[in-house]
Design a protein around this motif. Structure first.
Motif, mmCIF file in Angstrom:
data_model
loop_
_atom_site.group_PDB
_atom_site.id
_atom_site.type_symbol
_atom_site.label_atom_id
_atom_site.label_comp_id
_atom_site.label_asym_id
_atom_site.label_seq_id
_atom_site.Cartn_x
_atom_site.Cartn_y
_atom_site.Cartn_z
ATOM 1 N N GLU A 121 0.842 -1.219 0.000
ATOM 2 C CA GLU A 121 0.000 0.000 0.000
ATOM 3 C C GLU A 121 0.865 1.252 0.000
ATOM 4 O O GLU A 121 0.537 2.262 -0.618
ATOM 5 C CB GLU A 121 -0.905 0.047 1.243
ATOM 6 C CG GLU A 121 -2.163 -0.758 1.125
ATOM 7 C CD GLU A 121 -3.224 -0.362 2.153
ATOM 8 O OE1 GLU A 121 -3.463 0.839 2.379
ATOM 9 O OE2 GLU A 121 -3.837 -1.280 2.724
ATOM 10 N N ASN A 167 -2.324 -0.548 14.242
ATOM 11 C CA ASN A 167 -2.763 -1.648 13.374
ATOM 12 C C ASN A 167 -2.375 -1.464 11.910
ATOM 13 O O ASN A 167 -2.327 -2.436 11.169
ATOM 14 C CB ASN A 167 -4.272 -1.837 13.499
ATOM 15 C CG ASN A 167 -5.040 -0.683 12.927
ATOM 16 O OD1 ASN A 167 -4.620 0.468 13.050
ATOM 17 N ND2 ASN A 167 -6.140 -0.951 12.285
ATOM 18 N N PHE A 168 -2.147 -0.221 11.486
ATOM 19 C CA PHE A 168 -1.572 0.040 10.161
ATOM 20 C C PHE A 168 -0.411 0.993 10.368
ATOM 21 O O PHE A 168 -0.466 2.159 10.017
ATOM 22 C CB PHE A 168 -2.630 0.584 9.182
ATOM 23 C CG PHE A 168 -3.278 -0.528 8.401
ATOM 24 C CD1 PHE A 168 -2.828 -0.876 7.141
ATOM 25 C CD2 PHE A 168 -4.307 -1.256 8.964
ATOM 26 C CE1 PHE A 168 -3.386 -1.941 6.448
ATOM 27 C CE2 PHE A 168 -4.879 -2.324 8.277
ATOM 28 C CZ PHE A 168 -4.426 -2.660 7.014
ATOM 29 N N TRP A 175 0.134 6.988 3.332
ATOM 30 C CA TRP A 175 -0.987 7.686 2.673
ATOM 31 C C TRP A 175 -0.874 9.177 2.927
ATOM 32 O O TRP A 175 -1.052 9.997 2.038
ATOM 33 C CB TRP A 175 -2.337 7.299 3.262
ATOM 34 C CG TRP A 175 -2.790 5.894 3.124
ATOM 35 C CD1 TRP A 175 -2.234 4.888 2.385
ATOM 36 C CD2 TRP A 175 -3.936 5.329 3.772
ATOM 37 N NE1 TRP A 175 -2.965 3.758 2.544
ATOM 38 C CE2 TRP A 175 -4.008 3.984 3.375
ATOM 39 C CE3 TRP A 175 -4.905 5.844 4.639
ATOM 40 C CZ2 TRP A 175 -5.019 3.139 3.823
ATOM 41 C CZ3 TRP A 175 -5.898 5.007 5.086
ATOM 42 C CH2 TRP A 175 -5.959 3.663 4.687
ATOM 43 N N THR A 245 -5.512 9.074 13.067
ATOM 44 C CA THR A 245 -6.183 7.786 12.923
ATOM 45 C C THR A 245 -6.189 7.110 14.278
ATOM 46 O O THR A 245 -5.152 7.027 14.928
ATOM 47 C CB THR A 245 -5.423 6.906 11.906
ATOM 48 O OG1 THR A 245 -5.366 7.602 10.664
ATOM 49 C CG2 THR A 245 -6.115 5.571 11.705
ATOM 50 N N ARG A 301 -8.506 -4.456 12.102
ATOM 51 C CA ARG A 301 -8.500 -3.372 11.110
ATOM 52 C C ARG A 301 -9.667 -2.471 11.454
ATOM 53 O O ARG A 301 -10.692 -2.943 11.951
ATOM 54 C CB ARG A 301 -8.737 -3.913 9.697
ATOM 55 C CG ARG A 301 -7.593 -4.688 9.147
ATOM 56 C CD ARG A 301 -7.755 -4.821 7.638
ATOM 57 N NE ARG A 301 -6.810 -5.785 7.116
ATOM 58 C CZ ARG A 301 -6.268 -5.719 5.899
ATOM 59 N NH1 ARG A 301 -6.594 -4.736 5.073
ATOM 60 N NH2 ARG A 301 -5.417 -6.633 5.492
ATOM 61 N N THR A 303 -11.388 -1.457 9.237
ATOM 62 C CA THR A 303 -12.356 -1.924 8.245
ATOM 63 C C THR A 303 -12.812 -3.364 8.500
ATOM 64 O O THR A 303 -13.559 -3.926 7.689
ATOM 65 C CB THR A 303 -11.724 -1.882 6.840
ATOM 66 O OG1 THR A 303 -10.461 -2.556 6.908
ATOM 67 C CG2 THR A 303 -11.514 -0.465 6.350
ATOM 68 N N SER A 461 -13.009 -4.996 4.237
ATOM 69 C CA SER A 461 -11.622 -4.561 4.452
ATOM 70 C C SER A 461 -10.827 -4.671 3.157
ATOM 71 O O SER A 461 -11.294 -5.215 2.161
ATOM 72 C CB SER A 461 -10.975 -5.423 5.537
ATOM 73 O OG SER A 461 -10.811 -6.745 5.064
ATOM 74 N N GLY A 462 -9.595 -4.169 3.214
ATOM 75 C CA GLY A 462 -8.692 -4.352 2.082
ATOM 76 C C GLY A 462 -8.945 -3.411 0.921
ATOM 77 O O GLY A 462 -8.814 -3.790 -0.244
ATOM 78 N N ALA A 463 -9.267 -2.150 1.235
ATOM 79 C CA ALA A 463 -9.499 -1.165 0.175
ATOM 80 C C ALA A 463 -8.203 -0.869 -0.585
ATOM 81 O O ALA A 463 -7.104 -0.949 -0.028
ATOM 82 C CB ALA A 463 -10.038 0.121 0.787
ATOM 83 N N PHE A 469 -10.246 7.135 1.171
ATOM 84 C CA PHE A 469 -10.493 6.231 2.287
ATOM 85 C C PHE A 469 -10.980 7.027 3.489
ATOM 86 O O PHE A 469 -10.345 7.992 3.907
ATOM 87 C CB PHE A 469 -9.200 5.495 2.651
ATOM 88 C CG PHE A 469 -9.379 4.485 3.750
ATOM 89 C CD1 PHE A 469 -9.644 3.160 3.455
ATOM 90 C CD2 PHE A 469 -9.305 4.872 5.085
ATOM 91 C CE1 PHE A 469 -9.829 2.223 4.464
ATOM 92 C CE2 PHE A 469 -9.478 3.940 6.104
ATOM 93 C CZ PHE A 469 -9.747 2.619 5.798
#
Ligand code: UN1
Length: 512
Positions: A121, A167-168, A175, A245, A301, A303, A461-463, A469
């Motif tokens: 990503e 988590n990310f 991003w 976030t 996630r 998401t 999930s997994g966009a 987003f």
């Protein structure tokens, strides 16, 4: 469910240090007793090393450095030249994909494939931002006056404060940072205190990209620390945009503080994502989509799929297949290629999961599979769990709450309107999905889901990075990553240019 064995902490620590060294982190600031931050791994729950935590003065210095480099260099650098920095970063990320992925697995507990996907990503958004660096388009509007041009232009905003979650730990930073940098902004990053090593690796790669492309190294600063470091950053008047976030609770603190100084805020908060499975759904897609979205990333996630709303005619068949798939999910060491479910981030997440399951049962829910802790004998300080599926009679308060753990609540419906009502009946609005082969149902759901992300025949999930987003309601309303999300990182100026020899006033006003 099957398990995979847990490696010793020493071995994990060596692997982390090797990955850090390859990314260019050779010197780790020694911690003083006062400001110590521990790098831990959820794989064993043990400490890897201790690091120095940023002080209030460090926040001030970082913002000063970022602000100076914004004013004196970066905002005046042509956008395509700014793109060169992001292009170089993308190359370095390709080169160090598996080093970063290792660190993500070690600090966030993600399985290898998902950790590598997260780095992918980052690479994707660098490509996107590079293209964007030649496309920061403004519009030209028809002027109502003769000999006049009306247009808008986009300009760099200033320092962007980026606050990210465990988590990310790398994708969400990328991003924000890749897009902010091509927009001419400089960045001060406060990563999650749970993923400091991963953050240092990203910072080192970006510094190298800056050195290689002649960009000022101060365009990016990283501040390690807990919520107090985040608060200093949030209150700092020279930070033009705070992009944060995290949980809804965090957003409720950050939002008003930034608003009080009339700063800008971009919030990516919790989700409580649902999928509706209609009678015409392809069962294979619905089951596979559900299992990845609900149990993947151990339900951690924003998401992640948390609610499955299934038509009563297909509920038993779909639920049975989901439950069957859950019994085969291998839980354990995320660094092992066979594992599908890694650890929860820590004890609090496990307690929250236990409490949610207890409450759901008290509300009349039935745990159909999972929920047990695993591998406690091998790793007593780590929290491995079997993902759980719980059949609920109604959408009670616990279902309406986001529990950051792998619990999937299953509810049934009769009419699509009822399904939409249940779907929208939570305070969060991030991601949603419908599984159907009926075009009317698909279109109706696309129109009526109140989320920022609405999918058909794939999970929640997994966009991909190409879309914007983010989500609505308690999710905070922010949009990051692709599409025109870059506009949040710039300021818009409306320009009227008179190229005539007259001075006509708008709206037909006459004056002298
Ligand atoms: C998050 O969980 O904070 O759509 C971000 C996804 C990922 C990003 C998730 N691309 O699941």
């Amino acid at each position: 469910s099957p398990t995979s064995a847990i490696p010793p902490t020493d071995e994990i620590g060596d692997r982390a240090e090797a990955a850090l060294a390859r990314c260019g982190v050779d010197h780790l600031a020694e911690a003083t007793a006062a400001g110590r931050l521990y790098a831990r791994t959820p794989i064993t729950g043990e400490t890897l090393l201790s690091l120095a935590q940023a002080t209030e003065r460090d926040v001030d210095h970082a913002v000063t450095a970022a602000h100076d480099s914004f004013r004196t260099a970066w905002r005046d650098t042509p956008a395509p030249e700014r793109g060169a920095l992001v292009r170089r970063l993308g190359e370095l990320l390709r080169e160090h994909k598996y080093d970063l992925a290792d660190l993500v697995s070690i600090e966030a507990g993600k399985i290898r494939s998902e950790a590598a996907g997260e780095v992918q990503e980052m690479i994707d958004v660098c490509d996107f931002a590079l293209g964007l660096s030649r496309q920061l388009y403004g519009r030209t509007m028809a002027s109502e006056r003769p000999g006049h041009r009306l247009m808008e232009t986009w300009h760099p905003l200033g320092v962007v404060g980026v606050i990210t979650a465990f988590n990310f730990p790398v994708a969400v930073w990328a991003w924000n940072t890749a897009v902010a940098l091509v927009c001419g902004d400089t960045v001060v990053w406060k990563p999650s205190e749970m993923t400091p090593l991963t953050a240092l690796a990203c910072d080192a790669l970006l510094s190298r990209a800056a050195a290689d492309t002649g960009a000022p190294t101060n365009v990016h600063q990283v501040l390690l620390g807990g919520p107090d470091v985040g608060e200093h950053l949030v209150d700092e008047p020279r930070v033009a945009l705070i992009s944060a976030t995290g949980s809804v609770r965090m957003g409720r603190t950050v939002g008003p503080r930034v608003a009080a100084r009339l700063g800008r805020c971009l919030l990516e908060l919790g989700g409580n994502n649902a999928a509706v499975v209609t009678p015409s759904a392809d069962p294979e897609l619905a089951v596979r989509g559900t299992v990845f979205a609900a149990a993947g990333t151990a339900g951690q996630r924003c998401t992640s799929l948390r609610r499955l709303i299934v038509h009563e005619d297909v509920a038993d068949a779909i639920t049975e297949r989901v439950v069957d798939a859950y019994t085969q999910l291998r839980v354990g060491d995320p660094l092992s290629d066979h594992t599908l479910v890694g650890p929860l981030i820590g004890q609090r997440a496990h307690t929250a999961m236990r409490e949610a399951l207890t409450q759901a049962t008290a509300d009349g829910g039935e745990v159909l599979v999972g929920g047990n802790r695993r591998l406690e004998d091998q790793a007593p300080d780590a929290y491995y769990v079997e993902p759980a599926v719980v059949r609920m009679p109604t959408q009670t308060a616990i279902v309406r709450q986001e529990t950051f753990a792998p619990i999937l609540y299953v509810m049934t419906y009769r009419s699509l309107d009822e399904a939409v009502e249940l779907h929208n009946g939570v305070s969060q609005g991030l991601s949603s999905a419908v599984f159907t082969q009926d075009q009317r149902e698909a279109e109706r759901f696309l129109a009526l889901s109140d989320c920022g992300i609405v999918n058909v025949n794939i999970g929640t999930s997994g966009a991909e990075i190409g879309g914007a987003f983010g989500g609505e309601k308690d999710t905070g309303g922010g949009r990051e990553s692709g599409s025109d999300a870059w506009k949040s990182y710039m300021r818009r100026a409306t320009n009227t240019v008179n190229y005539s020899e007259e001075l006509p006033l708008a709206q037909g006003v006459r004056f002298v």
